[in-house]
Design a protein around this motif. Structure first.
Motif, short mmCIF file in Angstrom:
data_model
loop_
_atom_site.label_atom_id
_atom_site.label_comp_id
_atom_site.label_asym_id
_atom_site.label_seq_id
_atom_site.Cartn_x
_atom_site.Cartn_y
_atom_site.Cartn_z
N THR A 59 47.64 48.50 40.80
CA THR A 59 46.83 48.37 42.01
C THR A 59 46.44 46.90 42.21
O THR A 59 46.57 46.07 41.31
N GLN A 60 45.96 46.59 43.41
CA GLN A 60 45.54 45.22 43.71
C GLN A 60 44.38 44.81 42.81
O GLN A 60 44.31 43.69 42.33
N THR A 61 43.47 45.73 42.53
CA THR A 61 42.33 45.45 41.66
C THR A 61 42.81 45.11 40.25
O THR A 61 42.31 44.17 39.62
N GLN A 62 43.76 45.88 39.74
CA GLN A 62 44.30 45.61 38.41
C GLN A 62 45.01 44.25 38.37
O GLN A 62 44.86 43.50 37.41
N LEU A 63 45.77 43.95 39.42
CA LEU A 63 46.46 42.67 39.49
C LEU A 63 45.46 41.52 39.50
O LEU A 63 45.61 40.55 38.76
N ASP A 64 44.45 41.63 40.33
CA ASP A 64 43.43 40.58 40.40
C ASP A 64 42.75 40.38 39.04
O ASP A 64 42.51 39.24 38.62
N GLN A 65 42.46 41.47 38.35
CA GLN A 65 41.81 41.38 37.05
C GLN A 65 42.73 40.72 36.03
O GLN A 65 42.30 39.89 35.23
N GLN A 66 44.02 41.06 36.05
CA GLN A 66 44.98 40.46 35.13
C GLN A 66 45.11 38.95 35.38
O GLN A 66 45.17 38.16 34.44
N VAL A 67 45.16 38.56 36.64
CA VAL A 67 45.26 37.13 36.97
C VAL A 67 43.99 36.40 36.53
O VAL A 67 44.05 35.31 35.96
N ALA A 68 42.85 37.00 36.79
CA ALA A 68 41.58 36.39 36.39
C ALA A 68 41.51 36.23 34.87
O ALA A 68 41.07 35.20 34.37
N ASP A 69 41.95 37.24 34.14
CA ASP A 69 41.95 37.17 32.68
C ASP A 69 42.90 36.09 32.18
O ASP A 69 42.59 35.35 31.25
N ALA A 70 44.07 36.00 32.81
CA ALA A 70 45.09 35.05 32.35
C ALA A 70 44.72 33.60 32.68
O ALA A 70 45.03 32.70 31.91
N THR A 71 44.06 33.38 33.81
CA THR A 71 43.75 32.01 34.22
C THR A 71 42.35 31.56 33.84
O THR A 71 42.06 30.37 33.86
#
Length: 72
Positions: A2-14
């Motif tokens: 989902t978009q929420t999961q993607l946003d969370q993954q990007v936030a965690d990675a960056t």
């Protein structure tokens, strides 16, 4: 994903704040799409011919009769 999961993954990675990631707007790209560019650039290539620029810049202060420019 989902978009929420993607946003969370990007936030965690960056290490960025989740609000910043959402503001910038990430999305999944289809790997089957060839030459995918979400913001295509219609401008001509930014190229500088250094040889031509040097010829235009490198001029004599005074006319010099009898001298031929070998680059022309």
């Amino acid at each position: 994903m989902t978009q929420t999961q993607l946003d969370q993954q990007v936030a965690d990675a960056t290490g960025e704040d989740l609000r910043e990631v959402r503001f910038r707007g990430f999305s999944l790209a289809d790997p089957m799409t060839i030459r995918f560019d979400p913001e295509p650039c219609d401008l001509p290539p930014q190229i500088l011919d250094w040889d031509q620029a040097d010829l235009e810049r490198n001029v004599a202060f005074f006319p010099q009769p009898g001298i031929i420019n070998a680059f022309v």
